[in-house]
Design an enzyme around this catalytic site. Structure first.
Site, PDB file in Angstrom:
ATOM      1  N   LYS A  92       0.845  -1.201   0.000  1.00 59.78           N
ATOM      2  CA  LYS A  92       0.000   0.000   0.000  1.00 59.78           C
ATOM      3  C   LYS A  92       0.877   1.247   0.000  1.00 59.78           C
ATOM      4  CE  LYS A  92      -3.948   1.968   2.516  1.00 59.78           C
ATOM      5  NZ  LYS A  92      -4.841   1.837   3.689  1.00 59.78           N
ATOM      6  N   SER A 131     -10.244  -0.550   6.706  1.00 61.49           N
ATOM      7  CA  SER A 131      -9.589  -0.361   5.412  1.00 61.49           C
ATOM      8  C   SER A 131      -8.862  -1.581   4.859  1.00 61.49           C
ATOM      9  CB  SER A 131      -8.601   0.809   5.479  1.00 61.49           C
ATOM     10  OG  SER A 131      -9.292   2.028   5.444  1.00 61.49           O
ATOM     11  N   SER A 178      -9.906   1.785   2.582  1.00 69.01           N
ATOM     12  CA  SER A 178      -9.031   2.569   1.733  1.00 69.01           C
ATOM     13  C   SER A 178      -7.990   1.750   0.973  1.00 69.01           C
ATOM     14  CB  SER A 178      -8.295   3.621   2.566  1.00 69.01           C
ATOM     15  OG  SER A 178      -7.429   2.990   3.489  1.00 69.01           O
TER      16      SER A 178
END
Lengths: 95, 499
Positions: free
Chosen positions: B87, B186, B162
Site C-alpha cells: 500500500k 480499510s 481505503s
C-alpha cells in the site's frame, strides 16, 4: 445546531487550511450533518468511566540514551521544496 | 527463460504464496520467473484496474535475483521470492510514497517502514505501490489523486477502501499477497468487496514505524491473501515488538501455522445482534446465515444471545477520534520540509495555500472535523466523551470474549457499491464501515473471509478475536475456507483474460 460560515472559517484558520467560498458552504452543510450524528453519544452514561487513549494499555517504554547514526544532511534536504546551501529556505516569520 | 518455465510461472501465479514457496524450493520456477509473470499480468490489468500508483519492475527483478541466490544457498525465509503489493501509505526508501495525495505526489522516503524492512529481510519481491483513498481516508478508493481503482468482479463498482488497490490486485491474480492498513475497516472491507482474506491485527501487534500516520491509536498494518494460510504467513513475517514503535506490544508472536488444520470443533462463536442492522442487504444476510450454519455443522458452538449494547456508538466515536488524531498528524504538512509547496507572499498565506491545494476534499473534511472536536469549548463534549465511550465499548468486547472464542458478523452491510454512488454523501460512505469500526475502537484483531455472493458480488464474513488471538482467527478462517471452498471462485478479469 448548524455551524455558521464564520465558524467554518474560524476552524479552517485554526487548521491553517485555505478554503474557497464554495468549500465553506459545502463544509458548513456536511460538518453540520456529521455533528448531528454525534448526539447519540450523550445517551451513553460515562459517569466515572476513564478515557481510553489507546486500546492496549502500555506504560512508557524507555531505552538507554545511546548515540547512533541519524539521517545524512543530503537525505534530510532531499525532499525540501526550497533549499539554499545546506539550509531549508523559508518565508520571513517575523514581519 | 524457456516457454515451458514461462507457462509454469503463470500457472503458479494462480496458486497461493505457500504453494509458490514450495514450487520455488522444488526448483519448478525461479523467483525471477515468478516476478516476471507477476509484472506482466499486473501491467496487462492496469489499464482496467488501476490498482497501482507506482510499479517497481527494476527493484522487483533485483529483489527476485537476490531471492534466487538465497533459495539456491538453502537459507531462504518462507516469503523469499514471493511477489507482494505494498500500500502506498508505507514508506519505501528510494521509491515514491504518495499516500495518494497531491501533498506527497513527489515524495521519496529516506527510510523504509519497519514492515518493509522485515519483508526485505525475508526476501519478498515488491511488485509495486498500491492505490488507496488519500491518506487512507475513505471506503472506496475513489478519493485518490491518482484515479479510482476498479473492482475485478465488476469494473463499474468500487473495490472498497481505503486499501482498494492492494485488495484488487490480489483478487485479480497479479500478486498472491499484499499489505494494507486498517484504521476503521480499510483492510477488511476491501477484502470483503473483492472476495479475498484480509486481516487487521490486534493494536500493537505490528509496527507502525514509517507508515504515514492517519489515526495513531486505531491503525494497524495487515495482510491481504487468497486464503488463511497465506495471511498467517505474511502476518508472521511482519508482527512483533519494534524498538522504533513504542506502541508495539511486548507479547511473543505465536506460531500461527500451528493453528491451521485444527477445524472448528468446540469453538465458542458469538453472533452479536447489533451487527445485523436494518439496512443490511438481504443477500448479505443470507450468505452470513449460511456461513453460521456451516460453522454449526462443523462443531462450533453458536451463541446468538450476545449483545454489545454500545457498539452502535462506535461509528460516532470513530468519527471524533480518527479526525482528531488526523488533524494533529497532518499538521506536519506545511510545505517547508517536504511535500507539496505553493508560493505566496507571506508565511501564513503560503501554508494555507499549500494545505488548501495539497489536500483533497475528504482529507480537508476530516481535518476540519478533528480541529473542531479538539477546539476550545468542544474538547470535553466531543473528544473526551468519545474516549470515555471507547472505554465502555472495550469493556463490552472484553466481557464477550470472557465466554466466547470468536464473534461472527458481516464485514459490511452491503456488497461493493457502484462507482460514484456514495462519493458525494460522506455520511452514507461512513455508514459502510459500521461493522468494521468497532474492532478498531476496541483494539481486537479481526479478519474478513469470503462467504458467498449477492448480486454476483462477493460477501465478506467478519470474525473478531480476543486480544492477540490472531491464531484463533486463522484457525477458524482456514477451517471454514476448506469446507466452503470460495477461494476457487475467480473474478472475470482474473489472469490475462477479460480485457
Amino acid at each position: 445546531m448548524p455551524l455558521t460560515a464564520e465558524e467554518v472559517r474560524h476552524i479552517a484558520r485554526l487548521a491553517r487550511l485555505g478554503v474557497t467560498d464554495a468549500e465553506v458552504a459545502r463544509l458548513r452543510e456536511q460538518l453540520s450533518t456529521i455533528l448531528e450524528h454525534f448526539e447519540v453519544l450523550n445517551a451513553i452514561d460515562t459517569e466515572g468511566v476513564p478515557p481510553t487513549t489507546q486500546s492496549f494499555d502500555l506504560a512508557n517504554i524507555e531505552r538507554d540514551d545511546v548515540s547512533r547514526p541519524s539521517a545524512t544532511h543530503a537525505d534530510v534536504l532531499a525532499n525540501a521544496p526550497r533549499t539554499e546551501g545546506s539550509y531549508i529556505r523559508v518565508r520571513r516569520v517575523l514581519e | 527463460m524457456n516457454g515451458v518455465a514461462d507457462f509454469r510461472a503463470r500457472e503458479l501465479l494462480d496458486l497461493t504464496a505457500h504453494e509458490q514457496a514450495a514450487a520455488l524450493r522444488a526448483g519448478e520456477v525461479t523467483a525471477r520467473g515468478l516476478a516476471e509473470a507477476s509484472i506482466a499480468r499486473v501491467r496487462a490489468q492496469e489499464p482496467v484496474l488501476n490498482a497501482y500508483i507506482t510499479l517497481m519492475d527494476d527493484e522487483a527483478l533485483a529483489m527476485a535475483d537476490a531471492a534466487d541466490e538465497r533459495l539456491r544457498a538453502g537459507n531462504a525465509a518462507p516469503l523469499a521470492g514471493i511477489p507482494i503489493g505494498v500500500k502506498d501509505l508505507l514508506s519505501t526508501r528510494g521509491v515514491k510514497t504518495t499516500a495518494a495525495s497531491n501533498m506527497l505526489r513527489d515524495f521519496t522516503p529516506i527510510v523504509d517502514c519497519t514492515v518493509v524492512t522485515k519483508l526485505r529481510e525475508a526476501g519478498a519481491v515488491f511488485i509495486g505501490k498500491t492505490n488507496l483513498d488519500e491518506f487512507a481516508m475513505g471506503s472506496s478508493t475513489e478519493h485518490s489523486k491518482f484515479g479510482v481503482t476498479h473492482n475485478p468482479w465488476d469494473l463499474d463498482r468500487v473495490p472498497g477502501g481505503s486499501s482498494g488497490g492492494s485488495a484488487a490486485t490480489v483478487a485479480a491474480g497479479g500478486v498472491p499477497l499484499s499489505l494494507g492498513t486498517d484504521t476503521g475497516g480499510s483492510i477488511r472491507q476491501p477484502a470483503a468487496c473483492c472476495g479475498i482474506v484480509g486481516l487487521k491485527p490486534t493494536y500493537g501487534r505490528v509496527s507502525r514505524f514509517g507508515v504515514i500516520a492517519f489515526a495513531s491509536s486505531l491503525e494497524q498494518v495487515g495482510p491481504f491473501a487468497r486464503d488463511a494460510e497465506d495471511a498467517a504467513l505474511l502476518l508472521s513475517a511482519i508482527a512483533g515488538l519494534d524498538p522504533l514503535d513504542s506502541t508495539t506490544a511486548p507479547v511473543p508472536v505465536p506460531d500461527y501455522a500451528a493453528m491451521l488444520g485444527r477445524g472448528l470443533d468446540g469453538l465458542r462463536v458469538g453472533v452479536p445482534r447489533e451487527f445485523f442492522v436494518d439496512g443490511m442487504e438481504p443477500g448479505v444476510r443470507e450468505a452470513v446465515e449460511r456461513a453460521i450454519d456451516v460453522f454449526a455443522a462443523n462443531g462450533a458452538i453458536i451463541d446468538r444471545d450476545v449483545s454489545l449494547p454500545s457498539v452502535a456508538a462506535a461509528l460516532p466515536v470513530y468519527y471524533i477520534i480518527a479526525p482528531s488524531e488526523a488533524s494533529a498528524n497532518l499538521a506536519r504538512y506545511d510545505g517547508v520540509k517536504y511535500g507539496y509547496h505553493a508560493d505566496a507572499d507571506t508565511m501564513w498565506e503560503e501554508m494555507e495555500l499549500t494545505r488548501g491545494q495539497g489536500f483533497g476534499d475528504e482529507v480537508k473534511r476530516r481535518i476540519m472535523l478533528g480541529t473542531y472536536a479538539l477546539s476550545t469549548g468542544y474538547y470535553d463534549a466531543y473528544y473526551l466523551k468519545a474516549q470515555k465511550v471507547r472505554t465502555v465499548i472495550r469493556r463490552e468486547f472484553a466481557a464477550a470474549f470472557a465466554s466466547h472464542d470468536l464473534l461472527l458478523t458481516p464485514t459490511a452491510p452491503t456488497v461493493a457499491f457502484r462507482l460514484g454512488e456514495k462519493v458525494g454523501d460522506p455520511v452514507a460512505m461512513y455508514l459502510n464501515d459500521l461493522c468494521t469500526i468497532p474492532a478498531n475502537i476496541s483494539g481486537n484483531p479481526a479478519v474478513s473471509i469470503p462467504c458467498g455472493f449477492s448480486e454476483g458480488m462477493p460477501v465478506g464474513l467478519q470474525l473478531v478475536g480476543g486480544m492477540f488471538e490472531e491464531g484463533t482467527l486463522f484457525r477458524a478462517a482456514d477451517a471454514y475456507g476448506a469446507v466452503a471452498g470460495w477461494k476457487a471462485q475467480r473474478p472475470p478479469i482474473y489472469g490475462e483474460r477479460g480485457r
